[in-house]
Every structure is written in structure tokens, then in C-alpha cells.
Motif scaffolding. Sequence first.
Motif, PDB file in Angstrom:
ATOM      1  N   GLY A   1     100.256  48.641  12.548  1.00 39.35           N
ATOM      2  CA  GLY A   1     100.446  47.534  10.973  1.00 39.35           C
ATOM      3  C   GLY A   1     102.398  47.433  11.664  1.00 39.35           C
ATOM      4  O   GLY A   1     103.387  46.693  11.087  1.00 39.35           O
TER       5      GLY A   1
ATOM      6  N   ILE B   1      98.013  42.497  15.184  1.00 37.62           N
ATOM      7  CA  ILE B   1      99.189  43.457  14.540  1.00 37.62           C
ATOM      8  C   ILE B   1      98.978  44.901  15.275  1.00 37.62           C
ATOM      9  O   ILE B   1      97.516  44.835  15.470  1.00 37.62           O
ATOM     10  CB  ILE B   1      98.213  43.526  13.244  1.00 37.62           C
ATOM     11  CG1 ILE B   1     100.131  44.164  12.618  1.00 37.62           C
ATOM     12  CG2 ILE B   1      96.919  43.260  12.554  1.00 37.62           C
ATOM     13  CD1 ILE B   1      99.584  43.764  11.116  1.00 37.62           C
TER      14      ILE B   1
ATOM     15  N   THR C   1     101.562  34.757   8.661  1.00 37.76           N
ATOM     16  CA  THR C   1     101.868  36.231   8.453  1.00 37.76           C
ATOM     17  C   THR C   1     100.978  37.215   8.975  1.00 37.76           C
ATOM     18  O   THR C   1      98.975  36.016   8.052  1.00 37.76           O
ATOM     19  CB  THR C   1     102.482  36.277   7.073  1.00 37.76           C
ATOM     20  OG1 THR C   1     103.407  35.596   7.466  1.00 37.76           O
ATOM     21  CG2 THR C   1     102.392  37.525   7.470  1.00 37.76           C
TER      22      THR C   1
ATOM     23  N   THR D   1     104.346  43.632  15.099  1.00 35.43           N
ATOM     24  CA  THR D   1     103.193  42.157  14.835  1.00 35.43           C
ATOM     25  C   THR D   1     104.078  40.887  16.584  1.00 35.43           C
ATOM     26  O   THR D   1     105.151  41.193  16.760  1.00 35.43           O
ATOM     27  CB  THR D   1     103.373  41.419  14.215  1.00 35.43           C
ATOM     28  OG1 THR D   1     104.638  41.297  13.014  1.00 35.43           O
ATOM     29  CG2 THR D   1     103.043  42.437  12.377  1.00 35.43           C
TER      30      THR D   1
ATOM     31  N   GLY E   1      93.619  41.079  16.109  1.00 31.78           N
ATOM     32  CA  GLY E   1      94.497  40.081  16.448  1.00 31.78           C
ATOM     33  C   GLY E   1      93.672  38.423  16.483  1.00 31.78           C
ATOM     34  O   GLY E   1      91.982  38.574  16.067  1.00 31.78           O
TER      35      GLY E   1
ATOM     36  N   SER F   1      98.067  40.529   7.984  1.00 30.53           N
ATOM     37  CA  SER F   1      98.766  41.865   7.718  1.00 30.53           C
ATOM     38  C   SER F   1      96.860  42.311   8.219  1.00 30.53           C
ATOM     39  O   SER F   1      96.076  41.363   8.234  1.00 30.53           O
ATOM     40  CB  SER F   1      98.863  41.292   6.437  1.00 30.53           C
ATOM     41  OG  SER F   1      97.883  41.120   6.280  1.00 30.53           O
TER      42      SER F   1
ATOM     43  N   ALA G   1      97.632  35.332  16.975  1.00 32.16           N
ATOM     44  CA  ALA G   1      99.090  36.613  15.945  1.00 32.16           C
ATOM     45  C   ALA G   1      98.755  38.038  16.990  1.00 32.16           C
ATOM     46  O   ALA G   1      97.891  37.380  16.885  1.00 32.16           O
ATOM     47  CB  ALA G   1      99.063  36.309  15.124  1.00 32.16           C
TER      48      ALA G   1
ATOM     49  N   TYR H   1     103.893  36.864  17.032  1.00 32.97           N
ATOM     50  CA  TYR H   1     103.233  35.781  16.878  1.00 32.97           C
ATOM     51  C   TYR H   1     103.187  34.706  17.935  1.00 32.97           C
ATOM     52  O   TYR H   1     104.791  35.236  18.428  1.00 32.97           O
ATOM     53  CB  TYR H   1     103.914  35.595  15.503  1.00 32.97           C
ATOM     54  CG  TYR H   1     103.632  35.658  14.495  1.00 32.97           C
ATOM     55  CD1 TYR H   1     105.034  36.912  14.283  1.00 32.97           C
ATOM     56  CD2 TYR H   1     102.289  35.445  13.478  1.00 32.97           C
ATOM     57  CE1 TYR H   1     104.276  37.347  13.063  1.00 32.97           C
ATOM     58  CE2 TYR H   1     102.497  36.184  12.084  1.00 32.97           C
ATOM     59  CZ  TYR H   1     103.392  37.573  11.871  1.00 32.97           C
ATOM     60  OH  TYR H   1     102.687  38.287  11.369  1.00 32.97           O
TER      61      TYR H   1
END
Length: 124
Positions: A55, A51, A69, A58, A35, A71, A49, A60
Amino acid sequence: QVQLVESGGGLVQAGGSLRLSCVASGRAVSTYAMGWFRQAPGKERESVAAISARGSSTYYQDSVKGRFTISRDNAKNTVYLQMNSLKPEDTAVYYCTIDASLAQVVTGIRLDYWGQGTQVTVSS
């Protein structure tokens, strides 16, 4: 031990974009959540954020939803944060973190590993 190294910060005008990267070494990250947190001057560090290991999940912070975003590329031991439509209030030092628990990466509680941070400055 895990080492985390962030990169990609810089100075950008409001409305612009940046892509942060965080490379982990010392451990394969494919089974760990990762994160991003940020800390602005005079403010506490806050979660931005996160993840899950593969993946599939997620998280936020409300203020970045629709603009940022997160990833990851487990083959490269790397997590990314694509930041679009940047605002002056996004100015902060951004830190990467990792943990076996996604919940802990989201909350920031009892996290043992942090990168050194990368500065993001958004001018108005």
C-alpha cells in the motif's frame, strides 16, 4: 489459482459516492499489487487505479485523481475503491485484478486474473 469477487456497484446520481470492494481467495494477496480497471460500452478497458503490495505506492488515472481513492486490507484479502464526486463518464463495469508486478497492474498487460466485474452507473 486466484478468484476475485467485486461488489459495491450500483446506480448513483452525479456527485454521489460509491465504494467498491474486491475480495481475493485462493492466495494471500499481501505480496501482490492489486488494481481496478473499467470498461464503458463501446470502449476499451482502461486502468483506473492501482496499489502496491503493502500500500505504499498508488497510481491513478488522471481523470479520477482527487476523486477516487484505492486502499487495501491485506488481513481481509481485500482491495477497495472509494469513488467520490462521481460523473456520468465514470459509468462502466469495474474490474479488479492482481499481479506480482505493480507495473503490470497499472498497464493491464499480461494479467491473468480478473473478477467478474461490477456495474457502476452514474446518472446526470
